[in-house]
Write an enzyme that holds these catalytic residues in place. Sequence first.
Site, mmCIF file in Angstrom:
data_model
loop_
_atom_site.group_PDB
_atom_site.id
_atom_site.type_symbol
_atom_site.label_atom_id
_atom_site.label_comp_id
_atom_site.label_asym_id
_atom_site.label_seq_id
_atom_site.Cartn_x
_atom_site.Cartn_y
_atom_site.Cartn_z
ATOM 1 N N GLU A 224 0.829 -1.198 0.000
ATOM 2 C CA GLU A 224 0.000 0.000 0.000
ATOM 3 C C GLU A 224 0.865 1.250 0.000
ATOM 4 O O GLU A 224 1.943 1.262 0.594
ATOM 5 C CB GLU A 224 -0.917 0.021 1.229
ATOM 6 C CG GLU A 224 -1.924 -1.113 1.312
ATOM 7 C CD GLU A 224 -3.071 -0.992 0.323
ATOM 8 O OE1 GLU A 224 -3.215 0.077 -0.295
ATOM 9 O OE2 GLU A 224 -3.812 -1.975 0.157
ATOM 10 N N CYS A 225 0.355 2.306 -0.646
ATOM 11 C CA CYS A 225 1.093 3.563 -0.669
ATOM 12 C C CYS A 225 0.900 4.329 0.635
ATOM 13 O O CYS A 225 1.705 5.195 0.976
ATOM 14 C CB CYS A 225 0.662 4.418 -1.848
ATOM 15 S SG CYS A 225 -1.058 4.949 -1.789
ATOM 16 N N GLY A 226 -0.182 4.033 1.365
ATOM 17 C CA GLY A 226 -0.450 4.731 2.618
ATOM 18 C C GLY A 226 -1.769 5.470 2.615
ATOM 19 O O GLY A 226 -2.286 5.838 3.672
#
Length: 236
Positions: A224-226
Amino acid sequence: MTLPALAEYEALSADALVDRILSEAAAAPGNSLPCLTCSFQAEDMIVLHMIRKRLPGIPVLFLDTGYHFAETYTYRDKMVTDWKLKLENLAAKQSVAGQEAQFGILNRTDPAKCCELRKVEPLFGALEKYDVWFTGLRREQSPTRKNLKAVEHHLLPSGKTLLKVSPLAAWSWGDVWEFTAREKLDFLPLYDYGYRSIGCEPCTAIPAEGADPRSGRWDGKKLECGIHTASKLAQE
């Protein structure tokens, strides 16, 4: 928006969910402003296709990291023109050159920091003016998304709560392409090369046969990128 228990939405089809959420948003006191985050992947285009039939001018939020594939930018521009989209191009405070001058190539040394600067911060700032956030997320995409709800309350770092809506939460990869073919939707040509999850070019690879679709992202170092993990899920 005053809403029934969020679990009630799980039984609705994707199209019915879009229709209901938009109707409830329009009926809310002062209206509840909706938007869609869109990386121009197949799932996003399906959700956008459903929404456009009811709300042609929905704001489409695109995170312009400066690192996207050339094909992504070309396809984005084509669809903006063809579908007359109301595009909001979101960029980080620093240019790519400025960031690299200060920190070096973060996507190699600290991809979490790069995503925070070029994705998380710009998006969460932009979401402050909206009340309903549509996404193209699916549970099948990754183990990190297996508990995704079709409708959730999402708490931004500022304390603002908005409704996060993922109409395709229960869809399979096959469902995505069956719908795309049936509706004759144009799609990002990178899929023809074997990509399954498409983000920034330096951090995106073709996954191994049978592997998690997002395993080609960030060399498998993270999934995940966040954006979908940095803020907290609000209590229902």
